[in-house]
Design a protein around this motif. Structure first.
Motif, PDB file in Angstrom:
ATOM      1  N   SER A 153      -5.147   1.467  -5.695  1.00  0.00           N
ATOM      2  CA  SER A 153      -4.806   0.888  -5.786  1.00  0.00           C
ATOM      3  C   SER A 153      -3.124   1.322  -4.773  1.00  0.00           C
ATOM      4  CB  SER A 153      -4.104  -0.063  -7.200  1.00  0.00           C
ATOM      5  OG  SER A 153      -3.793   1.084  -8.102  1.00  0.00           O
ATOM      6  N   GLN A 154      -2.587   2.308  -6.104  1.00  0.00           N
ATOM      7  CA  GLN A 154      -1.345   3.409  -5.241  1.00  0.00           C
ATOM      8  C   GLN A 154      -1.471   3.557  -4.256  1.00  0.00           C
ATOM      9  OE1 GLN A 154       0.384   4.744  -9.259  1.00  0.00           O
ATOM     10  NE2 GLN A 154       1.288   2.966  -9.440  1.00  0.00           N
ATOM     11  N   GLN A 155      -2.707   4.326  -3.637  1.00  0.00           N
ATOM     12  CA  GLN A 155      -2.769   4.931  -2.345  1.00  0.00           C
ATOM     13  C   GLN A 155      -3.171   4.407  -1.404  1.00  0.00           C
ATOM     14  OE1 GLN A 155      -5.074   8.157  -3.144  1.00  0.00           O
ATOM     15  NE2 GLN A 155      -3.248   9.597  -4.038  1.00  0.00           N
TER      16      GLN A 155
ATOM     17  N   GLU B  92     -14.479  -2.035 -11.635  1.00  0.00           N
ATOM     18  CA  GLU B  92     -14.431  -3.335 -10.774  1.00  0.00           C
ATOM     19  C   GLU B  92     -13.649  -4.119 -10.741  1.00  0.00           C
ATOM     20  OE1 GLU B  92     -18.380  -4.210 -12.805  1.00  0.00           O
ATOM     21  OE2 GLU B  92     -19.969  -3.448 -11.203  1.00  0.00           O
ATOM     22  N   GLU B  93     -12.913  -4.443 -12.277  1.00  0.00           N
ATOM     23  CA  GLU B  93     -11.792  -4.914 -12.439  1.00  0.00           C
ATOM     24  C   GLU B  93     -10.557  -4.335 -12.290  1.00  0.00           C
ATOM     25  OE1 GLU B  93      -9.942  -7.449 -14.618  1.00  0.00           O
ATOM     26  OE2 GLU B  93     -11.508  -7.378 -14.573  1.00  0.00           O
ATOM     27  N   CYS B  94     -10.248  -3.111 -11.146  1.00  0.00           N
ATOM     28  CA  CYS B  94      -9.637  -2.572 -10.270  1.00  0.00           C
ATOM     29  C   CYS B  94      -9.773  -3.078  -9.440  1.00  0.00           C
ATOM     30  CB  CYS B  94      -9.069  -1.230 -10.765  1.00  0.00           C
ATOM     31  SG  CYS B  94      -8.179  -0.002  -8.736  1.00  0.00           S
ATOM     32  N   ALA B  95     -11.383  -2.882  -8.908  1.00  0.00           N
ATOM     33  CA  ALA B  95     -11.541  -3.907  -7.402  1.00  0.00           C
ATOM     34  C   ALA B  95     -10.972  -5.397  -7.490  1.00  0.00           C
ATOM     35  CB  ALA B  95     -13.070  -3.393  -7.292  1.00  0.00           C
ATOM     36  N   ARG B  96     -10.709  -5.837  -8.815  1.00  0.00           N
ATOM     37  CA  ARG B  96     -10.823  -7.520  -8.062  1.00  0.00           C
ATOM     38  C   ARG B  96      -9.200  -7.480  -8.267  1.00  0.00           C
ATOM     39  NH1 ARG B  96     -14.808  -8.340 -11.985  1.00  0.00           N
ATOM     40  NH2 ARG B  96     -13.707  -7.237 -13.521  1.00  0.00           N
ATOM     41  N   PHE B  97      -8.519  -6.701  -9.165  1.00  0.00           N
ATOM     42  CA  PHE B  97      -6.994  -6.640  -8.926  1.00  0.00           C
ATOM     43  C   PHE B  97      -6.933  -6.130  -7.499  1.00  0.00           C
ATOM     44  CE2 PHE B  97      -3.163  -4.586  -8.381  1.00  0.00           C
ATOM     45  CZ  PHE B  97      -1.697  -5.469  -8.855  1.00  0.00           C
TER      46      PHE B  97
ATOM     47  N   GLU C 220      -8.548  -6.990  -4.584  1.00  0.00           N
ATOM     48  CA  GLU C 220      -8.869  -7.520  -3.271  1.00  0.00           C
ATOM     49  C   GLU C 220      -8.060  -8.350  -4.211  1.00  0.00           C
ATOM     50  OE1 GLU C 220     -13.391  -5.649  -4.248  1.00  0.00           O
ATOM     51  OE2 GLU C 220     -12.858  -7.890  -4.366  1.00  0.00           O
ATOM     52  N   GLY C 221      -7.473  -9.476  -4.576  1.00  0.00           N
ATOM     53  CA  GLY C 221      -6.921 -10.631  -5.315  1.00  0.00           C
ATOM     54  C   GLY C 221      -5.788 -10.876  -5.316  1.00  0.00           C
ATOM     55  N   VAL C 222      -5.529  -9.682  -5.528  1.00  0.00           N
ATOM     56  CA  VAL C 222      -3.383  -9.220  -5.294  1.00  0.00           C
ATOM     57  C   VAL C 222      -2.794  -9.034  -4.577  1.00  0.00           C
ATOM     58  CG1 VAL C 222      -1.615  -8.817  -6.437  1.00  0.00           C
ATOM     59  CG2 VAL C 222      -3.679 -10.114  -8.154  1.00  0.00           C
ATOM     60  N   LEU C 223      -3.242  -7.446  -3.971  1.00  0.00           N
ATOM     61  CA  LEU C 223      -2.760  -5.756  -3.543  1.00  0.00           C
ATOM     62  C   LEU C 223      -2.946  -6.614  -1.695  1.00  0.00           C
ATOM     63  CD1 LEU C 223      -2.854  -2.751  -4.792  1.00  0.00           C
ATOM     64  CD2 LEU C 223      -1.089  -4.958  -4.364  1.00  0.00           C
ATOM     65  N   ALA C 224      -4.633  -6.892  -1.684  1.00  0.00           N
ATOM     66  CA  ALA C 224      -5.198  -7.306  -0.336  1.00  0.00           C
ATOM     67  C   ALA C 224      -4.489  -8.344   0.236  1.00  0.00           C
ATOM     68  CB  ALA C 224      -6.441  -7.333  -0.448  1.00  0.00           C
ATOM     69  N   PRO C 225      -4.207  -9.542   0.115  1.00  0.00           N
ATOM     70  CA  PRO C 225      -3.565 -10.295  -0.013  1.00  0.00           C
ATOM     71  C   PRO C 225      -2.267 -10.305   0.920  1.00  0.00           C
ATOM     72  CG  PRO C 225      -4.622 -11.851  -1.153  1.00  0.00           C
ATOM     73  CD  PRO C 225      -4.755  -9.740  -1.311  1.00  0.00           C
TER      74      PRO C 225
END
Length: 137
Positions: free
Chosen positions: A115-117, A42-47, A49-54
């Motif tokens: 994240s990385q993949q 869940e914490e990884c998802a927040r990162f 969704e909020g940092v990488l996806a944009p």
């Protein structure tokens, strides 16, 4: 289109296919249970969704490149990697006695997958910063 990490699907795989609760009963893996896995994912998802996806659109417009022996990343990726490292994600797999988090393999796989993949340019940042060669996970 907004990215939503498939946390529920990953937890299902960890529980039903990888038998994570049985793994957590093995010596040295006591903290590898579903509660820990869920918190990590869940914490990884927040990162993500909020940092990488944009960053995806910017990465598509200005992709990373290799020029004259230097790795260049899209705008925003160095800052995203800094946040990734400061959040402890870079050391997730390393033993606690060496400053890592000593996470179980299933937790590491979930994080790496999401994240990385998912965002290959994130893997290029250490090489762009001169901190070592970039490699595929």
């Amino acid at each position: 289109m907004r990215y939503q990490a498939p946390v529920k699907d990953m937890l299902f795989c960890m529980k039903e296919l990888a038998a994570l609760e049985r793994v957590a009963q093995m010596p040295g893996f006591e903290e590898a249970g579903l509660e820990t896995a869920q918190a990590v994912l869940e914490e990884c998802a927040r990162f993500n969704e909020g940092v990488l996806a944009p960053l995806n659109w910017e990465g598509d417009k200005n992709p990373g490149s290799w020029e004259r022996g230097e790795v260049k990343t899209a705008p925003g990726f160095k800052e995203a990697f800094r946040q990734f490292a400061e959040g402890g994600w870079q050391g997730l797999q390393h033993p606690a006695e060496f400053g890592g988090q000593g996470a179980a393999e299933d937790d590491r796989r979930g994080v790496r997958r999401d994240s990385q993949q998912r965002e290959p340019q994130l893997r290029a940042v250490p090489a762009a910063d001169g901190r070592g060669p970039s490699r595929r996970c």
